[in-house]
Design a protein around this motif. Structure first.
Motif, PDB file in Angstrom:
ATOM      1  N   ARG A   1       0.831  -1.200   0.000  1.00  0.00           N
ATOM      2  CA  ARG A   1       0.000   0.000   0.000  1.00  0.00           C
ATOM      3  C   ARG A   1       0.863   1.247   0.000  1.00  0.00           C
ATOM      4  O   ARG A   1       0.629   2.195  -0.760  1.00  0.00           O
ATOM      5  CB  ARG A   1      -0.919  -0.013   1.226  1.00  0.00           C
ATOM      6  CG  ARG A   1      -1.666   1.265   1.481  1.00  0.00           C
ATOM      7  CD  ARG A   1      -2.385   1.199   2.824  1.00  0.00           C
ATOM      8  NE  ARG A   1      -2.936   2.494   3.205  1.00  0.00           N
ATOM      9  CZ  ARG A   1      -2.233   3.479   3.752  1.00  0.00           C
ATOM     10  NH1 ARG A   1      -0.939   3.319   3.990  1.00  0.00           N
ATOM     11  NH2 ARG A   1      -2.812   4.625   4.054  1.00  0.00           N
ATOM     12  N   ALA A   2       1.866   1.265   0.869  1.00  0.00           N
ATOM     13  CA  ALA A   2       2.729   2.437   0.984  1.00  0.00           C
ATOM     14  C   ALA A   2       3.568   2.657  -0.268  1.00  0.00           C
ATOM     15  O   ALA A   2       3.829   3.797  -0.654  1.00  0.00           O
ATOM     16  CB  ALA A   2       3.641   2.286   2.200  1.00  0.00           C
ATOM     17  N   THR A   3       3.993   1.561  -0.901  1.00  0.00           N
ATOM     18  CA  THR A   3       4.797   1.676  -2.115  1.00  0.00           C
ATOM     19  C   THR A   3       4.015   2.397  -3.210  1.00  0.00           C
ATOM     20  O   THR A   3       4.502   3.343  -3.833  1.00  0.00           O
ATOM     21  CB  THR A   3       5.219   0.287  -2.624  1.00  0.00           C
ATOM     22  OG1 THR A   3       6.021  -0.365  -1.631  1.00  0.00           O
ATOM     23  CG2 THR A   3       6.033   0.404  -3.915  1.00  0.00           C
ATOM     24  N   VAL A   4       2.780   1.949  -3.428  1.00  0.00           N
ATOM     25  CA  VAL A   4       1.935   2.567  -4.450  1.00  0.00           C
ATOM     26  C   VAL A   4       1.566   3.992  -4.053  1.00  0.00           C
ATOM     27  O   VAL A   4       1.703   4.932  -4.843  1.00  0.00           O
ATOM     28  CB  VAL A   4       0.662   1.725  -4.672  1.00  0.00           C
ATOM     29  CG1 VAL A   4      -0.306   2.456  -5.598  1.00  0.00           C
ATOM     30  CG2 VAL A   4       1.016   0.373  -5.259  1.00  0.00           C
ATOM     31  N   ALA A   5       1.094   4.150  -2.816  1.00  0.00           N
ATOM     32  CA  ALA A   5       0.629   5.460  -2.368  1.00  0.00           C
ATOM     33  C   ALA A   5       1.741   6.506  -2.386  1.00  0.00           C
ATOM     34  O   ALA A   5       1.561   7.617  -2.891  1.00  0.00           O
ATOM     35  CB  ALA A   5       0.033   5.353  -0.962  1.00  0.00           C
ATOM     36  N   SER A   6       2.882   6.148  -1.833  1.00  0.00           N
ATOM     37  CA  SER A   6       3.977   7.115  -1.745  1.00  0.00           C
ATOM     38  C   SER A   6       4.570   7.453  -3.103  1.00  0.00           C
ATOM     39  O   SER A   6       4.883   8.608  -3.381  1.00  0.00           O
ATOM     40  CB  SER A   6       5.084   6.570  -0.823  1.00  0.00           C
ATOM     41  OG  SER A   6       4.625   6.453   0.493  1.00  0.00           O
ATOM     42  N   SER A   7       4.727   6.442  -3.951  1.00  0.00           N
ATOM     43  CA  SER A   7       5.304   6.706  -5.274  1.00  0.00           C
ATOM     44  C   SER A   7       4.390   7.612  -6.085  1.00  0.00           C
ATOM     45  O   SER A   7       4.844   8.572  -6.720  1.00  0.00           O
ATOM     46  CB  SER A   7       5.559   5.389  -6.024  1.00  0.00           C
ATOM     47  OG  SER A   7       4.360   4.660  -6.189  1.00  0.00           O
ATOM     48  N   VAL A   8       3.073   7.331  -6.054  1.00  0.00           N
ATOM     49  CA  VAL A   8       2.121   8.166  -6.793  1.00  0.00           C
ATOM     50  C   VAL A   8       2.069   9.566  -6.203  1.00  0.00           C
ATOM     51  O   VAL A   8       2.111  10.570  -6.924  1.00  0.00           O
ATOM     52  CB  VAL A   8       0.717   7.525  -6.768  1.00  0.00           C
ATOM     53  CG1 VAL A   8      -0.320   8.500  -7.325  1.00  0.00           C
ATOM     54  CG2 VAL A   8       0.710   6.237  -7.576  1.00  0.00           C
ATOM     55  N   GLN A   9       2.007   9.666  -4.888  1.00  0.00           N
ATOM     56  CA  GLN A   9       1.894  10.964  -4.229  1.00  0.00           C
ATOM     57  C   GLN A   9       3.122  11.832  -4.466  1.00  0.00           C
ATOM     58  O   GLN A   9       3.018  12.989  -4.890  1.00  0.00           O
ATOM     59  CB  GLN A   9       1.690  10.769  -2.726  1.00  0.00           C
ATOM     60  CG  GLN A   9       1.540  12.069  -1.955  1.00  0.00           C
ATOM     61  CD  GLN A   9       1.471  11.821  -0.456  1.00  0.00           C
ATOM     62  OE1 GLN A   9       2.164  10.971   0.081  1.00  0.00           O
ATOM     63  NE2 GLN A   9       0.615  12.571   0.216  1.00  0.00           N
ATOM     64  N   ILE A  10       4.292  11.279  -4.173  1.00  0.00           N
ATOM     65  CA  ILE A  10       5.526  12.051  -4.275  1.00  0.00           C
ATOM     66  C   ILE A  10       5.857  12.414  -5.715  1.00  0.00           C
ATOM     67  O   ILE A  10       6.211  13.553  -6.028  1.00  0.00           O
ATOM     68  CB  ILE A  10       6.701  11.284  -3.647  1.00  0.00           C
ATOM     69  CG1 ILE A  10       6.480  11.130  -2.137  1.00  0.00           C
ATOM     70  CG2 ILE A  10       8.024  11.989  -3.923  1.00  0.00           C
ATOM     71  CD1 ILE A  10       6.404  12.439  -1.384  1.00  0.00           C
ATOM     72  N   ALA A  11       5.727  11.423  -6.613  1.00  0.00           N
ATOM     73  CA  ALA A  11       6.063  11.682  -8.017  1.00  0.00           C
ATOM     74  C   ALA A  11       5.116  12.709  -8.635  1.00  0.00           C
ATOM     75  O   ALA A  11       5.543  13.619  -9.345  1.00  0.00           O
ATOM     76  CB  ALA A  11       6.021  10.376  -8.804  1.00  0.00           C
ATOM     77  N   THR A  12       3.821  12.564  -8.366  1.00  0.00           N
ATOM     78  CA  THR A  12       2.835  13.493  -8.931  1.00  0.00           C
ATOM     79  C   THR A  12       3.015  14.890  -8.351  1.00  0.00           C
ATOM     80  O   THR A  12       2.925  15.886  -9.073  1.00  0.00           O
ATOM     81  CB  THR A  12       1.406  12.981  -8.655  1.00  0.00           C
ATOM     82  OG1 THR A  12       1.282  11.643  -9.129  1.00  0.00           O
ATOM     83  CG2 THR A  12       0.385  13.863  -9.356  1.00  0.00           C
ATOM     84  N   PHE A  13       3.261  14.954  -7.048  1.00  0.00           N
ATOM     85  CA  PHE A  13       3.483  16.249  -6.397  1.00  0.00           C
ATOM     86  C   PHE A  13       4.702  16.956  -6.979  1.00  0.00           C
ATOM     87  O   PHE A  13       4.647  18.136  -7.345  1.00  0.00           O
ATOM     88  CB  PHE A  13       3.669  16.045  -4.893  1.00  0.00           C
ATOM     89  CG  PHE A  13       4.035  17.306  -4.150  1.00  0.00           C
ATOM     90  CD1 PHE A  13       3.077  18.276  -3.880  1.00  0.00           C
ATOM     91  CD2 PHE A  13       5.341  17.531  -3.725  1.00  0.00           C
ATOM     92  CE1 PHE A  13       3.408  19.442  -3.194  1.00  0.00           C
ATOM     93  CE2 PHE A  13       5.683  18.687  -3.043  1.00  0.00           C
ATOM     94  CZ  PHE A  13       4.714  19.641  -2.772  1.00  0.00           C
ATOM     95  N   GLY A  14       5.826  16.233  -7.090  1.00  0.00           N
ATOM     96  CA  GLY A  14       7.057  16.834  -7.596  1.00  0.00           C
ATOM     97  C   GLY A  14       6.941  17.289  -9.040  1.00  0.00           C
ATOM     98  O   GLY A  14       7.403  18.375  -9.409  1.00  0.00           O
ATOM     99  N   LYS A  15       6.303  16.456  -9.868  1.00  0.00           N
ATOM    100  CA  LYS A  15       6.146  16.779 -11.285  1.00  0.00           C
ATOM    101  C   LYS A  15       5.231  17.983 -11.475  1.00  0.00           C
ATOM    102  O   LYS A  15       5.542  18.901 -12.252  1.00  0.00           O
ATOM    103  CB  LYS A  15       5.572  15.568 -12.024  1.00  0.00           C
ATOM    104  CG  LYS A  15       5.528  15.735 -13.538  1.00  0.00           C
ATOM    105  CD  LYS A  15       6.936  15.787 -14.129  1.00  0.00           C
ATOM    106  CE  LYS A  15       6.905  15.851 -15.644  1.00  0.00           C
ATOM    107  NZ  LYS A  15       8.253  15.913 -16.226  1.00  0.00           N
ATOM    108  N   MET A  16       4.110  18.002 -10.769  1.00  0.00           N
ATOM    109  CA  MET A  16       3.162  19.107 -10.913  1.00  0.00           C
ATOM    110  C   MET A  16       3.756  20.402 -10.361  1.00  0.00           C
ATOM    111  O   MET A  16       3.572  21.480 -10.941  1.00  0.00           O
ATOM    112  CB  MET A  16       1.859  18.775 -10.184  1.00  0.00           C
ATOM    113  CG  MET A  16       0.796  19.861 -10.275  1.00  0.00           C
ATOM    114  SD  MET A  16       0.384  20.345 -11.990  1.00  0.00           S
ATOM    115  CE  MET A  16      -0.242  18.795 -12.636  1.00  0.00           C
ATOM    116  N   LYS A  17       4.482  20.312  -9.256  1.00  0.00           N
ATOM    117  CA  LYS A  17       5.111  21.495  -8.670  1.00  0.00           C
ATOM    118  C   LYS A  17       6.119  22.096  -9.641  1.00  0.00           C
ATOM    119  O   LYS A  17       6.174  23.316  -9.835  1.00  0.00           O
ATOM    120  CB  LYS A  17       5.801  21.106  -7.362  1.00  0.00           C
ATOM    121  CG  LYS A  17       6.311  22.291  -6.555  1.00  0.00           C
ATOM    122  CD  LYS A  17       6.884  21.802  -5.226  1.00  0.00           C
ATOM    123  CE  LYS A  17       7.416  22.976  -4.409  1.00  0.00           C
ATOM    124  NZ  LYS A  17       7.986  22.528  -3.106  1.00  0.00           N
TER     125      LYS A  17
END
Length: 303
Positions: free
Chosen positions: A179-195
């Motif tokens: 759960r954490a692998t999917v959640a964290s990768s999606v959250q962090i990657a999407t946040f960094g890219k959009m920022k």
């Protein structure tokens, strides 16, 4: 980048958790509702997010909306201090950037997953206890195939340790790590890219606004990707176990997933989606905004 940024990441998440824990309680109750039963064959005390809030307050009292808050705060501090710390290190050292200097979505996924899976494993006992405490309620609105009777986080640790030993606190850790692998990768990657996209194109100029929009966007993707794994983790953590710590309902994450699909259908894997979305979107937003602001304040005091 200093060790204090790890602490700031955890503190930011704790601040967000105080506001979003009530939704976490609702999410947990809905995810356990009708466990391994076909849709329409069981009583639904929780028929929606708004009605669930009313039901909990009416039967358990207002404070019940903060059940499991202490272990939840501990878990959020651990996992976010690690994953946001890893995120900052990777970003500051340009490990998430391509040769052209752009933020790589793929590398963001990798570093987000690494930080998330590490933090999830370390904080597993807190997530386990949080889930069990949040599911406790009066008989009238009880859900799930098993209910625990812990009086506090300390009592839960003592009970689990006495019955299943030290490693009993890490029961279901693999599901939590998935759960954490999917959640964290999606959250962090999407946040960094959009920022990076918002900043580079100057669509938004204020740092706080950039963080807010980026984290809100990341939270939306996170809810869609993480809900099925969140349901599985909740079921595994809440199930009864024998003296050897083996689950009486599910043998593991895959077994849990297959049994849910067989008895509840794909709908079962998305139980509590709206409660999860309403929790993760603001939690992601508040955590990452708080983190950026805390780092900014730290830098100001260091000048």
């Amino acid at each position: 980048m200093s060790a204090s940024d790890f602490i700031l990441g955890g503190v930011a998440a704790m601040g967000a958790t105080v506001f979003t824990n009530p939704l976490d309680v609702i999410k947990t109750r809905i995810q356990l509702q009708g466990e391994l039963a076909r849709r329409g064959t069981y009583v639904e005390p929780y028929k929606g997010v708004a009605q669930a809030f009313y039901t909990v307050v009416k039967n358990d009292g207002l404070l019940a909306l903060q059940q499991g808050l202490v272990p939840s705060l501990c878990f959020r501090f651990v996992i976010n201090s690690i994953r946001l710390g890893v995120y900052s290190i990777a970003m500051d050292n340009h490990w998430m950037h391509t040769k052209d200097g752009d933020v790589s979505y793929g590398l963001g996924l990798f570093w987000g997953a690494l930080g998330g899976v590490t933090g999830s494993f370390v904080g597993n006992p807190f997530f386990l206890i949080k889930t069990q405490l949040q599911s406790q309620t009066v008989d009238k609105i009880a859900v799930g195939r098993h209910r625990h009777s812990h009086s506090s986080m300390v009592d839960a640790i003592r009970t689990i340790f006495h019955k299943n030993g030290f490693f009993g606190l890490w029961r279901g850790s693999m599901a939590s790590m998935y759960r954490a692998t999917v959640a964290s990768s999606v959250q962090i990657a999407t946040f960094g890219k959009m920022k990076s996209l918002l900043h580079d194109n100057e669509w938004i100029t204020r740092p706080t606004s950039i963080s807010f929009c980026s984290s809100l966007f990341a939270g939306t993707f996170l809810a869609v990707a993480s809900t099925p794994l969140d349901v599985i983790a909740t079921r595994l953590f809440n199930q009864a176990v024998d003296s050897k710590g083996r689950g009486l309902s599910y043998s593991g994450a895959l077994d849990c997933c297959l049994k849910i699909l067989k008895s509840e259908g794909i709908y079962g894997l998305y139980k509590g989606f709206w409660a999860n979305y309403m929790r993760v979107a603001p939690h992601t937003t508040l955590t990452l905004v708080f983190f950026d602001e805390l780092v900014h304040l730290k830098n100001l005091f260091m000048l």
